[in-house]
Enzyme design. Structure first.
Site, mmCIF file in Angstrom:
data_model
loop_
_atom_site.group_PDB
_atom_site.id
_atom_site.type_symbol
_atom_site.label_atom_id
_atom_site.label_comp_id
_atom_site.label_asym_id
_atom_site.label_seq_id
_atom_site.Cartn_x
_atom_site.Cartn_y
_atom_site.Cartn_z
ATOM 1 C CB VAL A 12 -0.970 0.006 1.208
ATOM 2 C CG1 VAL A 12 -1.863 1.242 1.161
ATOM 3 C CG2 VAL A 12 -1.832 -1.257 1.216
ATOM 4 C CD GLU A 123 -13.851 5.293 2.362
ATOM 5 O OE1 GLU A 123 -14.536 6.234 2.771
ATOM 6 O OE2 GLU A 123 -14.282 4.116 2.279
ATOM 7 C CG ASP A 195 -8.357 -8.401 6.287
ATOM 8 O OD1 ASP A 195 -7.563 -7.495 6.553
ATOM 9 O OD2 ASP A 195 -9.172 -8.341 5.336
ATOM 10 C CE LYS A 199 -10.264 -5.401 5.029
ATOM 11 N NZ LYS A 199 -10.014 -6.327 3.919
HETATM 12 N N1 HSE Z 1 -5.680 -8.845 2.805
HETATM 13 C C1 HSE Z 1 -6.753 -7.951 2.575
HETATM 14 C C2 HSE Z 1 -7.736 -8.589 1.607
HETATM 15 C C3 HSE Z 1 -6.208 -6.663 2.024
HETATM 16 O O1 HSE Z 1 -7.392 -9.606 1.004
HETATM 17 O O2 HSE Z 1 -8.842 -8.105 1.468
HETATM 18 C C4 HSE Z 1 -7.165 -5.534 2.049
HETATM 19 O O3 HSE Z 1 -7.556 -5.208 3.328
#
Ligand code: HSE
Length: 397
Positions: A12, A123, A195, A199
């Site tokens: 990123v 964001e 992950d 989120k």
């Molecule tokens: N590893 C995460 C995904 C990256 O595959 O969505 C983006 O947050």
């Protein structure tokens, strides 16, 4: 000339430097001044186009008054947390794609940003390049948000798609996702739903206005998913996807979790494939609104970071509507949440059938796959323990 710094030069961070360079003209037109990356914080120096900008000393950023925005792409909650606090303390805006830090410490960092009259924007932490948090907090601000759900992890969606479409093995599909820069440094976080869970927490924080503790959110990934279930579900008109869900409960409480779901194929989210993510936000005035795009990868994620940099510079004096209360009361286990369930069990259903209400049998062949009536998560869990259960998944209502 507006100067910024990037902390961390992984996928990123590199993308942020590229977007700033490649889209310099568009960015300058909107900001009225050129934007320039002045300093890049790295742990190990490496050759390449940004060699001249590199430092391994955070104070070079902290003490440089010409740096107005810091982009944190280090990841995790160690150095990223410390440097974010220090950058905010130094009166700099901070922009990040770091969902772990936002999910765990976002509330505190937002409070610090407020105190210092700067912005902490993230964001890129949810949905990669897809604008989700801005629409949720701005465009849908007049709604009571009742539910947010979505495909929030590009790596697992990519793996599922490759397995189903090309018959690739789990390991090969994961390797491809890693090579494309989608996966986390440790892909366990992708595969085990962590992950997507982080989120989901961020979405729930913003949707419901209360801190959701990631430790309290059940997170299940795709590592136990069998292709047999994918095929059986498809024959019955469903696709299996890993979903994060944050739901406002009828009694006023809130819940959130991540798990594979069966999704009816007429729901547009069922057709979301490859690295694409999709998020559905249900407002009481709008009904369902869906956002779709690339949820991972260098340039999409960097696009969201650089847009936040531009917004931090333009927001006058700061984005007020982003934030939530540290009070975690009202969070409930999803066990109370009702839905239909898919089961695959060893042998036949026999006497247990009655306890599931109206059962729709999908296959009987030494083992039985069936869909239940609406039952609670708790009932499903109990039944799964009583039967010789090979698979048990919610069906998205
Ligand atoms: N590893 C995460 C995904 C990256 O595959 O969505 C983006 O947050």
């Amino acid at each position: 000339m507006i100067q910024i710094a990037i902390m961390g030069l992984g996928t990123v961070g590199t993308g942020v430097a590229r977007v700033v360079a490649e889209n310099a003209r568009q960015i300058e037109r909107k900001l009225g001044e050129p934007l320039q990356v002045k300093t890049v914080l790295v742990r190990h120096f490496k050759d390449g186009p940004y060699r001249q900008l590199m430092t391994d000393d955070f104070r070079k950023i902290e003490e440089d008054d010409s740096i107005r925005v810091v982009v944190e792409t280090i990841g995790g909650v160690g150095a990223a947390y410390e440097y974010t606090k220090r950058a905010l303390m130094a009166g700099k805006h901070v922009v990040t794609a770091n969902k772990q830090l936002v999910a765990e410490k976002g509330c505190e960092l937002l409070a610090l940003a407020k105190k210092k009259n700067v912005n902490y924007l993230f964001e890129a932490s949810v949905g990669g390049g897809i604008p989700v948090l801005h629409p949720l907090t701005q465009c849908m601000a007049a709604n009571r948000i009742d539910e947010v759900y979505g495909i929030l992890n590009g790596t697992t969606n990519y793996i599922l798609t490759r397995m189903v479409r090309t018959g690739a093995s789990f390991a090969d599909a994961l390797q491809e996702a890693q090579a494309k820069g989608y996966a986390e440094a440790d892909p366990t976080a992708d595969i085990e739903g962590i992950d997507a869970g982080r989120k989901t927490c961020i979405l729930a924080d913003l949707a419901f206005g209360h801190q959701v503790d990631p430790e309290k959110v059940p997170m299940e990934g795709i590592s136990k998913l069998s292709l047999r279930d994918v095929k059986l579900a498809e024959r019955a008109g469903y696709r299996i996807k890993l979903l994060g869900r944050a739901v406002r409960l009828p009694g006023g409480g809130r819940t959130a979790y991540v798990a594979p779901h069966l999704i009816p194929e007429d729901n547009p989210i069922a057709g979301v494939e490859d690295v694409f993510n999709a998020v559905v936000i249900r407002g009481n005035a709008t009904g369902d609104v869906m956002f779709y795009g690339k949820g991972a990868g260098e340039m999409p994620t960097a696009s969201a970071c650089v847009a936040d940099v531009m917004e931090a510079l333009q927001a006058s004096p700061r984005r007020e509507e982003i934030g939530w209360s540290p009070d975690t009361d009202g969070f409930e286990d999803p066990a109370e949440l009702q839905s239909r369930y898919y089961f695959r069990i060893e042998g036949s259903l026999g006497d247990a059938a009655g306890s599931f209400g109206q059962v729709e049998v999908l296959s009987e062949n030494g083992e039985t796959a069936f869909l239940t009536d609406r039952i609670s998560g708790l009932e499903a869990r109990q039944q799964a323990r009583n039967l010789k259960t090979l698979a048990c998944m919610r069906v998205l209502p």
